[in-house]
Structure formats: C-alpha cells, structure tokens
Design a protein around this motif. Structure first.
Motif, PDB file in Angstrom:
ATOM      1  N   LYS A  24       0.703  -1.210   0.018  1.00  0.00           N
ATOM      2  CA  LYS A  24       0.115   0.117   0.019  1.00  0.00           C
ATOM      3  C   LYS A  24       0.769   1.210  -0.057  1.00  0.00           C
ATOM      4  O   LYS A  24       0.535   2.230  -0.560  1.00  0.00           O
TER       5      LYS A  24
ATOM      6  N   ARG B 106      -2.954   1.816 -10.975  1.00  0.00           N
ATOM      7  CA  ARG B 106      -2.843   1.328  -9.591  1.00  0.00           C
ATOM      8  C   ARG B 106      -2.350  -0.185  -9.974  1.00  0.00           C
ATOM      9  O   ARG B 106      -1.887  -0.675  -8.874  1.00  0.00           O
TER      10      ARG B 106
ATOM     11  N   ASP C 204      -5.248  -2.676  -1.797  1.00  0.00           N
ATOM     12  CA  ASP C 204      -4.490  -2.257  -0.646  1.00  0.00           C
ATOM     13  C   ASP C 204      -3.882  -3.275   0.332  1.00  0.00           C
ATOM     14  O   ASP C 204      -2.898  -3.088   0.992  1.00  0.00           O
ATOM     15  N   GLU C 205      -4.734  -4.395   0.485  1.00  0.00           N
ATOM     16  CA  GLU C 205      -4.268  -5.173   1.361  1.00  0.00           C
ATOM     17  C   GLU C 205      -3.217  -6.249   1.005  1.00  0.00           C
ATOM     18  O   GLU C 205      -2.212  -6.542   1.698  1.00  0.00           O
TER      19      GLU C 205
END
Length: 798
Positions: free
Chosen positions: A11, A132, A550-551
């Motif tokens: 992240k 991303r 993000d995890e």
C-alpha cells in the motif's frame, strides 16, 4: 545503512513506483518510443476497452499480460510501441447520457458534448485503476480515443479507400435489428441464447378443403407469412405441394412449396415462411422471390394488422394465440426451450433480434472468405487452437458486414447518397468530416444526376476499433514508421472478441494493405468468479481488482492472474492472492538478509566456488534460461512455477540457511553467489511483480533510476554441473529428513542434535563434502554414517 522494514508494505510502496514510472525522467529514458533508435521494435496491439468506468477483472487480466510482456521486452532491449486506446463511442454511453443525465437526443450538439464528457470521466476512473495495477503503457505517445479527430480521420479514410476498391455499397434489405437498442447490428454481434418459448400448432385451411397444420414458435408473425414449406421427401405432404392454403385470421391465399431445408421431424414438418422470422426465412424469400411484409417496427412493436398494432412482440404472441384459439384454428400449444437469436455482443442487452427491411451501408465480406481462409494461416496463434475459432467464424459468415448504426455518438460515415442509393465519398482533404454539417464534394450524383443528401448513419464501433494497427503504425501519415513496424508483433485479446475485434482487424487490414495485421495473436481466456462461473453482478460473484488491492498489493494480484495457461478460463480467488503475497514476502525476506552483505559493495568474482555455490549456480543457470524462454512464449505460469521451485523451495528454504555462517565470515564465494542470484531474480521477476522488484533494486543496487534500465541476465559463463546438482539434491534430502525428525520429536529447529544417517555410498559421500555447512545450519554436533539401500536418518537431542 538504511533501515530495511521487516514487512513488505504494498500500500505504501506500490503507488510510489507508479508515480516514478510516470515521471518525465523515466518517460524520456525508458518508456518513450524512439523513432530514430536502431533498437529492434516490438509492437503490441492492446485492446481499447469500452469506456464503462469500471475496470473489471477481465480488464485487469489483459492489462497484466500486456504489461508483463512489455517490461520483458524492455529488459530485452526493444524499442516499444505499447499503446493504450479507448473505445469511446457506442450505445451504452448514449443511454447513460439520455437517461442518467436526462439529455434529450433531439438536442444533438448538447447530447454529443455530454457523451464526450461522460466518456472522459469514465476514462479517468479506468486509467487510475490501470495505473494502480502497475500498468505502464506509452500514455504520452500512444494513448488514443476513437472519437478524437486524428483517429476518426483514419477510420473515415479507410472507409473511403474500401469504397474506391468497390467494397462498400448501400442497399435496401433485411438487417439484424435490436429493438431494445433501436439500431441495426452485424452478424458478429448476434448469437443464440436458450430461452423459454412456445410451439403453436395452427390449422391452415386448404382452398380445396381440408387443412395443413404448421408448428411455429412465432405465431405473432402470422400476418407476414408468404408461404407454407414442406420437405419434398415428406410423404405426408407430397399431394399438397403447389396447392393453396388460407392464412388464418388474415384470409390470405398462400402457396404450399417444397424445399429440402425443411426439417421433417420438427413440429409437424410444415413451416410458415414469414418476412422475417429468422435467417432461414430470408434465404427462402430470396430463393422464391416472395413478397415482403414489414410487420415489426424499430421498437419491436407490431404494425399493419389492425388488431395487434402497437403491441410489443411478446404481447402480440399471447394475443394472437388467444384469437387463434377463439376462432378455432389453434390445435395445441407446447412449452419448449429453444435457441433465440439475440443481441449477444452486448451483455447488458441480450434482447431477441428482429429482421427489418432497411437502407444500410455494407462492406463486402462474403466474396472474400476464400482469401481470408488462406491468409489467416500466416498469423501464429497462442494457444494454437484459437486459430480454429477464427477459421470457424470465417466459414460461418453468411452476410456482408452491415456497418450502419442508427445512433448519434459514433463516427459519421463519410458519404452522401442519392435515391438510387449510390454513395458519394468525401474528399480525403476534408477528413474528418460530418456529412450532416458539410456540403457534398459534387452538386449531383455523378452516376445518375439525382440530388444528394448526407448519410446520417454512424459507423459500427468495430469499424472504429478495427483500424488500431493502421492508426498506430502510421499507415496513412507516417510512412517511415509504417515500413519499420508493420505488421505488429503481437495482438493481445480475449476469446470473446475473436469474431469481432480480431476478425475485423484482420479483414480490414488485409483488404487495405494486402498483408496480415500482426505476426502473432495471443488469445487469453476469461477470469471466472470464485464459484467457477462467469462473473456477473446479478449472480453476486463479481470481483474487482480494486476491492483488496491495498491489502494484498498489485503484484500479488498480477501473479494470481498470470498463474494460468493462456487461453484457459480460471476462477479468481482472494485466497490465491494471499498465497502470492506470502511468496513476495519470502522474496522481501531473502533480499533483507542479503542487504548488509551486498549493498554498496563492489562484489568480485572469486577464484574458487564453494561446492554449495556451484550447486546453486548450476540451478540458477537452468532457472534463468527456462524463465527467459517462458517469457518469450508468454508462458507466465511457467515462470511462476519455477519461481516456487527454485526460489522458495531451493534458495529461501535451503541455500540461504546453508550459507549464513559463510556470509558472516565474509566468504567471497557466498557473497558473490548471493549478489548474483538476488539481482538476476529481481530482474527476471520484474515483469510479473514490478513494484517489489523496483523497491528491492533501489535498496540493494540502486545504481540506475529503474530496474528497467538493466538487461536480462546472461548465464553463459555458468556451467550445468551435474555433480553439483546431484550434491544439492542430496543436501535437500538430508535437510528434509533432519527437520522432519525434529518436528516428530517436538524439538525446536534450534535444538542441538546428533544425527545418524544411512544411505547409498554416493549419497553419504555428498553429505560428507558439505558436512560442516550442514552442522552449522541444522545445529548438529555430530554426524555418523552407515551404508544402506534406503536413506534414513535418526536424531538424538544433545
């Protein structure tokens, strides 16, 4: 010396590298396509996704494949054309603007302006998600939108060129029509879906007395029936061929004809030919020059009957069955499941197709099937079986390509026409052009002298996206680039658009350039939901790559998506992503261990290598060579498999533990070997897991701003040492036996023990050669040996 965090935090780290890849410095040094470079060019034709605003897992899959392929080619020293386009025009956007924003289509200028604004908003969302994921195409030079003027110019120029070759014409005739979307569609956009229906058995009175019973799934088209057909070999009806039947409710005389295409075993073996219920009705109408009755309008409502007018098709079906029953013509009704021709290319439509008579613009395809079936063989396919799917589609083509769409948000067809349906193209110098806003190049039709009016239709979206290769290669405006980069090296796409994007690009490029558009076609499968079925919001099995990025991190998602053979469908599960993150943590831990021994140090090659280092370098040679070959073949799952076998099971679990004591004693052989394998590993893993490898590279090596400025590792100086490999396997077997025994005896791995090892002489000799290393690694105070056919170990706590 920098503090090295214990845990890899995607992240925090991943967005940092995503921004660096987008920096001006790296754009100029790494990602820019250099028109003047002498490096070999590699040209990837990537899909321009429709701008829905949502990056689903299917998008994430091809994005990951494309990015991994491109990064590998960068490391290999290629000059890349790595584009990203956006398929911007089409009905879904129109519907959003019309109904969500409340903009009426009648206000054409405002409507189109809002369509573009909606498109740009959707692009922004999708682009952010792509970035991303670590996707880094050449945004600066090769990002395009199919509505933009320079792209539209190529679309229109290609149509005018095809017209000049005599391949485009306007004609009136039956077309596939979607009443829900209110537009014509092409054969490639329709398919059969199994649906519930009825089979109505209707008694048609015969003019000379008696009756013939027909069975139909479409009783609502009774009023458009032009004949009854039976099979000439059907003994039941031989004496009726040529006689007249009376159309129930409509009191119209129609002839009974014999045709071999009638299925004797379906229904009663007697069918009604209506204009038009299905493609077979069209064939029969043309074959027997039957009259045409237009019974269904653009919105799927019945007209011209009086008693059914204004009803939707399904309402009319129920009503006419009721009337037939009331008037005594209905013999029986069966509930059935049958295949219904539907608008399948758009998953949010799936409505049944009607056949309407319309004036439309067509590109000739059917007459070119022979050359298409020959030329497609010049393209290589990955997997090879996908070539068969393209061949099957070409063989199944029955209709020319209807490129007219009755919409607003699309590329205007650059033609005017007269009442005789002659097409007059725009001047090339006037492109891009909207004929509704411009004067025609001539005052009257050159062929017949009739007045001209602008063609108001817009192009099928596949007309837009089928010129991607021509646009990117500079076919019309950059001849030097075109000569250098065409055909493209790779076309990347899914199985679902073989008959659309693949076929149309192949067809149009071949017709316009005389050559195939790409050397290789890579066709990937579909990402399924966790339940193993196709992802769908309605089924609740839809997974977005952004849900837990993000995890777990983009790299772990990328590795999960790439861990399947290309062409195969596979389920996406977050548990699999979790496993990939564990592998990345292993890589992080190994690099963290290596950091103090190799960071900032000029590592020299030693004069002599320790036996364990000889073993690992022999394994390393094999890993590097097979990994590079797997990348060349786009077998990313092979890279991941070898990564587990080589890195996790051999390097992390065995080798690093074996050399720790030598690292602390500054052993040159261990330090050199560790330096080499870590650097080679992160370079080779980079295309699949770009973020963690950039971070490790910057922390340990960092002599260049990005790992992409490195080159692929060479292992020509290493030897495939069979003895060293055998030694390593013996060591792994010994370690496994000792650890297993410690677990059985509930001893910690740090417990000191004595070991009695038995086995064949060769195995024991191998262990003796590295006895000191094994003792230090496994906390062994003493090893005793005994020859035996079987390998066994006994341990005793000290």
């Amino acid at each position: 010396m920098e503090e090295w965090p214990k845990h890899y935090n995607p992240k925090e780290i991943e967005p940092k590298w995503q921004q660096r890849w987008l920096s001006q410095e790296l754009w100029e040094k790494v990602f820019r396509f250099d028109e003047d470079s002498t490096k070999p060019v590699f040209f990837i034709d990537t899909p321009p996704p429709f701008t829905s605003g949502e990056l689903h897992m299917g998008h994430a899959y091809w994005v990951t494949i494309a990015d991994a392929m491109a990064r590998f080619k960068k490391l290999q020293g290629h000059n890349l054309i790595f584009p990203q386009g956006w398929d911007t025009q089409g009905l879904p956007t129109e519907l959003k603007v019309q109904y969500k924003l409340g903009i009426p289509k009648e206000n054409r200028e405002l409507f189109l302006k809002k369509c573009v604004e909606w498109t740009e908003d959707m692009i922004g969302k999708m682009k952010s998600a792509m970035i991303r994921l670590g996707y880094r195409p050449n945004w600066e030079q090769f990002e395009y939108r199919t509505y933009q003027p320079d792209y539209r110019k190529v679309i229109q120029r290609s149509l005018i060129d095809m017209h000049s070759k005599g391949m485009i014409r306007m004609r009136q005739g039956p077309v596939y029509w979607c009443p829900r979307c209110e537009t014509a569609v092409a054969q490639s956009e329709v398919g059969y879906l199994e649906k519930d229906g009825i089979l109505a058995y209707i008694g048609f009175p015969l003019k000379d007395g008696g009756e013939i019973v027909i069975a139909t799934t479409r009783p609502e088209l009774l009023g458009a029936t032009q004949a009854v057909a039976v099979n000439p070999q059907d003994e039941r009806y031989k004496n009726l061929v040529g006689k007249k039947a009376i159309l129930p409710l409509f009191n119209k005389e129609i002839e009974i004809i014999a045709d071999p295409d009638v299925e004797k075993d379906f229904g009663t073996g007697a069918v009604m030919i209506s204009t038009y219920g299905d493609p077979q009705d069209i064939r029969w109408q043309l074959k027997y020059s039957l009259p045409v009755t237009e019974l269904v309008d653009e919105r799927g409502r019945i007209r011209g009957t009086g008693f059914l007018d204004g009803m939707k098709v399904d309402q009319a079906k129920s009503k006419i069955v009721e009337l037939l029953k009331e008037k005594g013509y209905l013999r029986k009704i069966e509930k059935i499941k049958h295949n219904v021709l539907s608008h399948t290319e758009r998953s949010d439509c799936l409505s049944p197709i009607e056949f309407l008579v319309k004036e439309q613009v067509y590109i000739d395809i059917v007459q070119h099937k022979g050359s298409l079936l020959e030329e497609y063989k010049k393209m290589n396919f990955k997997p090879q079986r996908m070539a068969g799917k393209l061949e099957e589609w070409i063989n199944n083509i029955e209709w020319d390509w209807n490129i007219s769409r009755q919409r607003l948000y699309g590329t205007p067809l650059p033609f005017w026409y007269c009442d005789n349906l002659h097409l007059i193209p725009a001047d090339i110098s006037s492109l891009p052009i909207d004929p509704t806003k411009a004067d025609p190049p001539v005052g009257k039709c050159p062929q017949c002298g009739l007045p001209l009016r602008p063609l108001t239709h817009v192009a099928d979206v596949w007309v837009d996206s089928s010129v991607t290769v021509l646009y990117l290669s500079g076919f019309y405006d950059n001849k030097s680039r075109f000569a250098r980069v065409f055909p493209a090296d790779v076309r990347l796409q899914g199985t679902d658009i073989i008959r659309t994007w693949l076929f149309y690009t192949f067809f149009r490029t071949l017709m316009l350039t005389g050559n195939i558009p790409f050397k290789k076609v890579i066709v990937h499968g579909q990402v399924l939901g966790p339940d193993g079925t196709r992802m769908s919001k309605s089924k609740g099995n839809n997974v977005s790559p952004m849900d837990r990025i993000d995890e777990f991190g983009a790299d772990a998602i990328r590795m999960t998506l790439l861990d399947a053979s290309l062409g195969d469908d596979f389920p996406f599960k977050w548990d699999t992503v979790k496993g990939k993150k564990l592998l990345l943590q292993k890589l992080w831990n190994a690099s963290r261990l290596a950091y103090p021994f190799i960071h900032g140090r000029k590592v020299e090659k030693p004069k002599y290598f320790h036996l364990l280092d000889q073993w690992i370098l022999a394994k390393h040679k094999e890993f590097v060579e097979k990994t590079i070959q797997a990348y060349e073949n786009q077998d990313f799952f092979v890279v991941l498999s070898m990564l587990y076998n080589y890195f996790w099971e051999t390097i992390a679990d065995e080798y690093l533990e074996l050399i720790k004591h030598r690292l602390f004693s500054e052993d040159e052989s261990a330090i050199y070997t560790l330096n080499r394998i870590i650097k080679d590993l992160i370079v080779l893993i980079h295309p699949i897991a770009p973020h963690i490898t950039e971070e490790i590279y910057s922390l340990i090596f960092g002599d260049r701003p990005t790992i992409l400025m490195e080159t692929l590792p060479s292992v020509e100086d290493l030897v495939s040492d069979e003895k060293a490999v055998r030694l390593g396997e013996s060591v792994k077997k010994f370690n496994s036996l000792v650890r297993t025994n410690k677990v059985k005896m509930r001893l910690s791995m740090n417990s000191q023990i004595k070991v009695k090892i038995e086995g064949p002489k060769q195995f024991l000799d191998d262990i003796k050669l590295v006895e000191d290393d094994l003792k230090k690694m496994l906390k062994i105070t003493d090893i005793t040996y005994g020859e035996s056919e079987q390998i066994n170990a006994e341990i005793t706590p000290v």
